[in-house]
Design a protein around this motif. Structure first.
Motif, PDB file in Angstrom:
ATOM      1  N   SER A  27       0.908  -1.200  -0.062  1.00 54.69           N
ATOM      2  CA  SER A  27       0.093   0.025  -0.125  1.00 54.69           C
ATOM      3  C   SER A  27       0.777   1.396  -0.036  1.00 54.69           C
ATOM      4  O   SER A  27       0.672   2.325  -0.766  1.00 54.69           O
ATOM      5  N   SER A  28       1.867   1.302   0.740  1.00 58.99           N
ATOM      6  CA  SER A  28       2.545   2.589   1.052  1.00 58.99           C
ATOM      7  C   SER A  28       3.557   2.712  -0.152  1.00 58.99           C
ATOM      8  O   SER A  28       3.755   3.713  -0.799  1.00 58.99           O
ATOM      9  N   THR A  29       4.167   1.570  -0.839  1.00 57.19           N
ATOM     10  CA  THR A  29       5.078   1.577  -1.798  1.00 57.19           C
ATOM     11  C   THR A  29       4.259   2.125  -3.059  1.00 57.19           C
ATOM     12  O   THR A  29       4.720   2.764  -3.798  1.00 57.19           O
ATOM     13  N   SER A  30       2.934   1.594  -3.415  1.00 57.21           N
ATOM     14  CA  SER A  30       2.167   1.861  -4.692  1.00 57.21           C
ATOM     15  C   SER A  30       1.715   3.168  -4.494  1.00 57.21           C
ATOM     16  O   SER A  30       1.826   3.944  -5.552  1.00 57.21           O
ATOM     17  N   ALA A  31       1.214   3.638  -3.279  1.00 57.75           N
ATOM     18  CA  ALA A  31       1.009   5.133  -3.404  1.00 57.75           C
ATOM     19  C   ALA A  31       1.959   6.089  -3.610  1.00 57.75           C
ATOM     20  O   ALA A  31       1.723   7.079  -4.291  1.00 57.75           O
ATOM     21  N   LEU A  32       3.131   5.913  -3.039  1.00 57.77           N
ATOM     22  CA  LEU A  32       4.310   6.510  -3.332  1.00 57.77           C
ATOM     23  C   LEU A  32       4.813   6.608  -4.886  1.00 57.77           C
ATOM     24  O   LEU A  32       4.916   7.806  -5.450  1.00 57.77           O
ATOM     25  N   LEU A  33       4.867   5.567  -5.451  1.00 63.90           N
ATOM     26  CA  LEU A  33       5.395   5.373  -6.739  1.00 63.90           C
ATOM     27  C   LEU A  33       4.435   5.994  -7.783  1.00 63.90           C
ATOM     28  O   LEU A  33       4.836   6.452  -8.779  1.00 63.90           O
ATOM     29  N   ALA A  34       3.000   5.642  -7.520  1.00 63.41           N
ATOM     30  CA  ALA A  34       1.902   6.039  -8.472  1.00 63.41           C
ATOM     31  C   ALA A  34       2.168   7.587  -8.528  1.00 63.41           C
ATOM     32  O   ALA A  34       1.982   8.031  -9.434  1.00 63.41           O
ATOM     33  N   GLY A  35       2.227   8.200  -7.286  1.00 62.66           N
ATOM     34  CA  GLY A  35       2.041   9.564  -7.223  1.00 62.66           C
ATOM     35  C   GLY A  35       3.321  10.074  -7.869  1.00 62.66           C
ATOM     36  O   GLY A  35       3.154  11.167  -8.597  1.00 62.66           O
ATOM     37  N   PHE A  36       4.455   9.627  -7.570  1.00 61.70           N
ATOM     38  CA  PHE A  36       5.802   9.885  -8.334  1.00 61.70           C
ATOM     39  C   PHE A  36       5.476  10.260  -9.744  1.00 61.70           C
ATOM     40  O   PHE A  36       5.949  11.098 -10.395  1.00 61.70           O
ATOM     41  N   MET A  38       3.004   9.979 -11.665  1.00 62.58           N
ATOM     42  CA  MET A  38       2.106  11.332 -12.379  1.00 62.58           C
ATOM     43  C   MET A  38       2.655  12.539 -12.322  1.00 62.58           C
ATOM     44  O   MET A  38       2.541  13.553 -13.089  1.00 62.58           O
ATOM     45  N   VAL A  39       3.468  12.833 -11.046  1.00 61.46           N
ATOM     46  CA  VAL A  39       3.945  14.207 -10.894  1.00 61.46           C
ATOM     47  C   VAL A  39       5.162  14.416 -11.977  1.00 61.46           C
ATOM     48  O   VAL A  39       5.146  15.413 -12.583  1.00 61.46           O
ATOM     49  N   CYS A  40       5.965  13.096 -12.498  1.00 62.41           N
ATOM     50  CA  CYS A  40       6.888  13.370 -13.385  1.00 62.41           C
ATOM     51  C   CYS A  40       6.168  13.442 -14.862  1.00 62.41           C
ATOM     52  O   CYS A  40       6.861  14.352 -15.458  1.00 62.41           O
ATOM     53  N   GLY A 121      14.316   5.912 -16.735  1.00 57.24           N
ATOM     54  CA  GLY A 121      15.111   5.902 -17.906  1.00 57.24           C
ATOM     55  C   GLY A 121      14.619   6.849 -18.891  1.00 57.24           C
ATOM     56  O   GLY A 121      15.465   7.389 -19.683  1.00 57.24           O
ATOM     57  N   LEU A 122      13.338   6.681 -19.285  1.00 56.44           N
ATOM     58  CA  LEU A 122      12.596   7.316 -20.322  1.00 56.44           C
ATOM     59  C   LEU A 122      12.600   8.735 -19.956  1.00 56.44           C
ATOM     60  O   LEU A 122      12.894   9.649 -20.903  1.00 56.44           O
ATOM     61  N   ILE A 123      12.598   9.073 -18.637  1.00 56.01           N
ATOM     62  CA  ILE A 123      12.408  10.576 -18.164  1.00 56.01           C
ATOM     63  C   ILE A 123      13.857  11.125 -18.353  1.00 56.01           C
ATOM     64  O   ILE A 123      13.832  12.209 -18.839  1.00 56.01           O
ATOM     65  N   PHE A 124      14.579  10.554 -18.157  1.00 56.82           N
ATOM     66  CA  PHE A 124      16.086  10.791 -18.120  1.00 56.82           C
ATOM     67  C   PHE A 124      16.346  11.147 -19.750  1.00 56.82           C
ATOM     68  O   PHE A 124      16.819  12.194 -19.947  1.00 56.82           O
TER      69      PHE A 124
END
Length: 194
Positions: A27-36, A38-40, A121-124
């Motif tokens: 739960s905590s990992t998924s919330a953090l990475l999904a949010g990150f 979307m922000v990116c 990698g794609l964002i870089f």
């Protein structure tokens, strides 16, 4: 007596605690990475000359990343409250919903993290390409290839070690039970002789 009240054995209690910990971590990992992710996607600046195929790949990876993590988050947040409310008993949903707990864990820690590395990698590449320094994009993206390989290797190693640890634990407990039974049988035989 414990079985009549619905309490779990020591091994079943371990499974309950493990399932609960997996759901909390997922739960905590998924919330953090999904949010990150979307922000990116929102904050990333694109050039007009950014190839459309690259934007499509970035969009697909971001959509998959967010979807996988949101599915893991949804499963975790739906199952965890019922587990905590029922406690460590045979009525706990962790027994019946084991498949979904494992699926949530797989989505969050394996598939989701691999997609996250691909996204980085794609964002870089897109970011460095937008300022005209495409070589830096290739280099930083290429660095993630061995990281991805190491990630997969460590994941496999940890899974194999965890499985072997579980089997060893069960073997030790079975040996202890056998020893206890043989001691009891010897004591009973000695009492019969006396």
């Amino acid at each position: 007596h414990c079985r009549q009240n619905g309490a779990l054995s020591m091994a079943e209690k371990y499974e309950y605690d493990l399932s609960k910990a997996q759901l909390k971590a997922s739960s905590s990992t998924s919330a953090l990475l999904a949010g990150f992710a979307m922000v990116c996607l929102v904050e990333l600046q694109y050039d007009k000359d950014t190839p459309h195929w690259l934007l499509v790949v970035l969009g697909v990876v971001t959509a998959l990343l967010v979807s996988v993590h949101l599915l893991a988050l949804m499963m975790s947040t739906c199952i965890l409250p019922y587990m905590q409310a029922s406690g460590a008993t045979h009525d706990s949903p962790h027994i019946r919903l084991k498949f979904y707990i494992d699926l949530s864990w797989l989505f969050s820690t394996c598939i989701g993290l691999i997609l996250f590395l691909v996204e980085i990698g794609l964002i870089f590449y897109v970011k460095f390409r937008s300022i005209g320094f495409e070589e830096a994009g290739w280099i930083t993206t290429a660095i993630l290839v061995p990281v991805l390989f190491i990630f997969v290797m460590i994941s496999c190693f940890l899974h194999r070690s965890r499985a072997s640890h579980t089997i060893d634990r069960i073997d030790r407990k079975m040996s202890g039970l056998r020893h206890m039974l043989s001691s009891s049988e010897q004591n009973i035989a000695m009492l019969k002789v006396v």
